[in-house]
Design an enzyme around this catalytic site. Structure first.
Site, PDB file in Angstrom:
ATOM      1  N   ALA A  12     -31.055 -26.483 -35.725  1.00 48.36           N
ATOM      2  CA  ALA A  12     -31.226 -25.990 -37.453  1.00 48.36           C
ATOM      3  C   ALA A  12     -31.985 -24.774 -36.828  1.00 48.36           C
ATOM      4  O   ALA A  12     -31.959 -23.857 -38.077  1.00 48.36           O
ATOM      5  CB  ALA A  12     -32.135 -27.062 -38.488  1.00 48.36           C
ATOM      6  N   LYS A  13     -32.491 -23.917 -35.586  1.00 47.83           N
ATOM      7  CA  LYS A  13     -33.559 -22.662 -35.813  1.00 47.83           C
ATOM      8  C   LYS A  13     -32.708 -21.464 -34.981  1.00 47.83           C
ATOM      9  O   LYS A  13     -31.037 -21.986 -34.946  1.00 47.83           O
ATOM     10  CB  LYS A  13     -34.074 -23.474 -34.320  1.00 47.83           C
ATOM     11  CG  LYS A  13     -34.959 -24.713 -34.908  1.00 47.83           C
ATOM     12  CD  LYS A  13     -35.592 -24.561 -35.957  1.00 47.83           C
ATOM     13  CE  LYS A  13     -37.543 -24.629 -35.974  1.00 47.83           C
ATOM     14  NZ  LYS A  13     -37.208 -26.389 -36.307  1.00 47.83           N
ATOM     15  N   HIS A  14     -32.808 -21.209 -35.293  1.00 46.49           N
ATOM     16  CA  HIS A  14     -32.693 -19.593 -34.489  1.00 46.49           C
ATOM     17  C   HIS A  14     -31.331 -19.356 -33.982  1.00 46.49           C
ATOM     18  O   HIS A  14     -29.831 -18.795 -33.415  1.00 46.49           O
ATOM     19  CB  HIS A  14     -33.221 -18.235 -34.689  1.00 46.49           C
ATOM     20  CG  HIS A  14     -34.295 -18.509 -35.794  1.00 46.49           C
ATOM     21  ND1 HIS A  14     -34.997 -18.538 -35.442  1.00 46.49           N
ATOM     22  CD2 HIS A  14     -33.739 -17.372 -37.078  1.00 46.49           C
ATOM     23  CE1 HIS A  14     -35.808 -18.463 -36.970  1.00 46.49           C
ATOM     24  NE2 HIS A  14     -35.708 -17.473 -37.685  1.00 46.49           N
TER      25      HIS A  14
END
Length: 380
Positions: free
Chosen positions: A181-183
């Site tokens: 879900a992160k960058h």
């Protein structure tokens, strides 16, 4: 009806090729990809050292361990964060002390922190909530005057800046997550950055059971012997994951630009709304836009947050909530006796916030669908 997720990883052919190359190599773990990823990540964040670990939670645990925190110590954390921030304090046997947040930004409130500092306080963990850096100037001042350490939970904020300085170089140790879900992602994974070479050496030892050498070092030197210096954990990140991470890191500027563009469209579209408001952005920092969070005037809307959440989901908009107030989760209620009223601003926000979909591969039509769904809430 297809659901627009709140987050989605973006993996291309270059990432797949890099992983395949790592799989064909002699090293699947503790190999050259780990070293290269750490060096490239340190350069990207302006840090002297970067230490790869198996998750953002492992990174938090390692950071608190090498700062020599333990039983009898207190660590101040914000009430509005993922539970891992506070859990890491428990991992080292210390006691989490929850500070309230600024209602405008949901960042830890330095005034609340100051009120909770005691003779047992040994560290503060700042959380860069949603991707906006915390108030590091004020927090550093508190740390300096009380001789305590500052840890940055920057898992939301890779690529952000505070007063012109990159997130990753703003605290004694900064921690990052590479969850999908992160960058950027390594599947699961994390990183610590620091300007202190000794802390970095200690974290590398901690991630490898507490041993004084790893397999690659022993192979290069022709040694078989090792010593167990301390009790550590198996928190290593594999070469396979680091190969993926290196490609993702190269793509980070484009990822950040697309996230910022989507967030800008949301902000413009919601500017005239009175009952659904984005969080405040502060002028002395840049936002990395891990999350786009809106706060509802539930009384004005005539519906609860959960009813608004359900309405968005029914329209195919994969809304989420980040987060429940940590101190009111069952573990912390039972162990420490927390009750409502301890951090009133965080508690109020926890019942009024919704996270909207935001990810780089999001189609413009999906962005417009989210905007329409949110504006429909206002017209309810």
């Amino acid at each position: 009806m297809p659901m627009i997720p709140y987050a989605r990883q973006e993996i291309g052919e270059e990432e797949i090729a890099a992983v395949a190359e790592a799989l064909r190599s002699d090293w699947l773990t503790t190999g050259p990809q780990v070293d290269a990823f750490e060096q490239e990540f340190a350069a990207a964040t302006g840090a002297r050292e970067a230490v790869a670990l198996s998750s953002g939670t492992a990174a938090l645990h390692a950071a608190l361990h090498v700062l020599d925190l333990g039983p009898g110590d207190e660590v101040i954390v914000p009430a509005m964060t993922f539970s891992a921030t506070a859990n890491a304090v428990l991992y080292v046997g210390a006691t989490p002390v929850f500070a309230d947040v600024d209602a405008r930004t949901l960042l830890i409130d330095p005034q609340s922190v100051a009120e909770r500092i005691s003779p047992r306080t040994r560290a503060i963990i700042a959380v860069d909530y949603a991707g906006q850096p915390a108030d590091y100037k004020e927090l550093k001042s508190l740390c300096a005057s009380h001789r305590i350490r500052l840890v940055s939970d920057a898992c939301h904020a890779l690529g952000a800046t505070y007063d012109g300085e990159k997130v990753g170089s703003l605290a004694d140790i900064s921690t990052f997550s590479f969850h999908p879900a992160k960058h950027m992602t390594t599947g699961e994974g994390g990183m610590c950055t620091t300007g202190d070479a000794e802390l970095a050496r200690n974290m590398r030892r901690f991630r490898n059971h507490g041993l004084d050498s790893d397999h690659r070092t022993r192979s290069q030197t022709g040694r078989h012997a090792y010593d167990l210096v301390e009790l550590g954990f198996n928190y290593r990140l594999t070469d396979i994951q680091c190969a993926l991470g290196r490609v993702q890191l190269k793509r980070l500027p484009g990822i950040l630009a697309r996230r910022s563009a989507i967030a800008g469209r949301y902000e413009a579209a919601f500017r005239d709304l009175k009952k659904v408001r984005p969080l405040t952005r502060l002028p002395d920092r840049t936002h990395a836009w891990h999350l786009f969070v809106v706060r509802l005037d539930t009384e004005g809307l005539g519906m609860t947050r959960d009813e608004a959440f359900a309405q968005l989901r029914a329209a195919g908009i994969g809304a989420n909530v980040h987060y429940a107030a940590v101190h009111l989760l069952s573990l912390y209620r039972k162990r420490f006796g927390f009750r409502p009223g301890h951090c009133p601003k965080a508690e109020a926000a926890a019942n009024a916030i919704i996270t909207l979909p935001l990810f780089p591969s999001m189609a413009d039509s999906d962005v417009e669908k989210v905007i329409a769904g949110v504006r429909q809430l206002e017209r309810h």
